[in-house]
Write a protein that holds these residues in place. Structure first.
Motif, short mmCIF file in Angstrom:
data_model
loop_
_atom_site.label_atom_id
_atom_site.label_comp_id
_atom_site.label_asym_id
_atom_site.label_seq_id
_atom_site.Cartn_x
_atom_site.Cartn_y
_atom_site.Cartn_z
N UNK A 14 44.21 -9.69 1.79
CA UNK A 14 43.70 -10.23 2.95
C UNK A 14 44.88 -11.03 3.52
N UNK A 15 44.75 -11.80 4.64
CA UNK A 15 45.77 -12.32 5.49
C UNK A 15 46.27 -13.69 4.61
N UNK A 16 45.59 -14.00 3.66
CA UNK A 16 46.12 -15.31 2.91
C UNK A 16 46.83 -14.67 1.67
N UNK A 17 47.01 -13.66 1.26
CA UNK A 17 47.79 -13.23 0.01
C UNK A 17 49.23 -13.47 0.04
N UNK A 18 49.85 -13.94 -0.70
CA UNK A 18 51.13 -14.26 -0.75
C UNK A 18 52.06 -13.05 -1.13
N UNK A 19 53.21 -13.14 -0.64
CA UNK A 19 54.25 -12.13 -0.78
C UNK A 19 55.56 -12.60 -1.61
N UNK A 20 55.77 -12.17 -2.79
CA UNK A 20 56.62 -12.89 -3.75
C UNK A 20 57.89 -12.13 -4.05
N UNK A 21 58.81 -12.51 -4.42
CA UNK A 21 60.16 -11.90 -4.77
C UNK A 21 60.00 -10.59 -5.76
N UNK A 22 60.41 -9.49 -5.44
CA UNK A 22 60.06 -8.46 -6.51
C UNK A 22 58.92 -7.69 -6.22
N UNK A 23 58.13 -8.06 -5.25
CA UNK A 23 56.74 -7.34 -5.05
C UNK A 23 57.21 -6.24 -4.38
#
Length: 203
Positions: A176-185
């Motif tokens: 969803x829109x509140x999912x975070x994007x992290x380094x290495x994803x």
């Protein structure tokens, strides 16, 4: 795992059979009456009666009025011990089977849930050319690490839609829109790879 606990009269019968097999009580020997055995094992005479009946049925000993309880066979005592252990083993295996069935039901539930998510995602993307689904790895370091998809204004900036996030061994489907994007994803995106890759590396 739940342990099988045999009724006390069966445990007493097994103990008597073991005593006969190991020579504590010999063939032809008379053993204590029921009342004495009840006191020895600290149980009721009825419990002892049931124990003796088990051993009598297996021809380990015999009971006669006036003569009391007489040991018949060491070999039969051994047969009784083996039979007892097999029954115990069967009970343990049944318990283990029930545990495995419960675990399988739990796994089946998780599998069905994932299938439903994949089916839902496939239905929503059925009109999208699968060649436009691309994978883009988030660099490390990345100054926007931890930002949500909404905060990144991902669609507004790239025209792409994130349909999945692969993070280590985990796959987040339809975030969803509140999912975070992290380094290495690794993000799975429906859109133009060049535009998306440039955006990721420029911010």
């Amino acid at each position: 795992m739940q342990k099988i606990v045999s009724p006390i009269y069966k445990q007493i019968a097994l103990d008597v059979a073991n005593r006969i097999y190991h020579g504590s009580i010999n063939e032809g020997e008379k053993i204590h009456g029921r009342s004495t055995l009840a006191g020895e094992y600290n149980v009721s005479p009825e419990t002892i009666r049931r124990s003796i009946k088990l051993l009598e049925d297996m021809e380990v000993l015999t009971v006669s009025k006036g003569s009391g309880i007489t040991v018949l066979s060491k070999d039969k005592a051994y047969s009784f011990i083996e039979r007892f252990q097999e029954v115990e083993s069967l009970g343990t295996m049944k318990n283990r089977l029930e545990e495995l069935i419960d675990k399988r039901k739990e796994i089946d539930g998780e599998v069905n849930e994932l299938i439903n998510k994949i089916t839902d995602l496939s239905n929503r993307l059925k009109n999208v050319n699968p060649l436009n689904t691309v994978e883009v790895q988030i660099p490390s370091p990345w100054k926007k690490s931890g930002d949500t998809i909404k905060e990144l204004k991902f669609w507004q900036n790239t025209g792409g839609t994130i349909v999945g996030i692969r993070r280590g061994q985990n796959l987040i489907i339809s975030p969803g829109p509140y999912a975070t994007i992290e380094e290495g994803d690794i993000i799975l995106v429906v859109g133009d790879y060049g535009v998306i890759n440039n955006y990721i590396n420029d911010i």
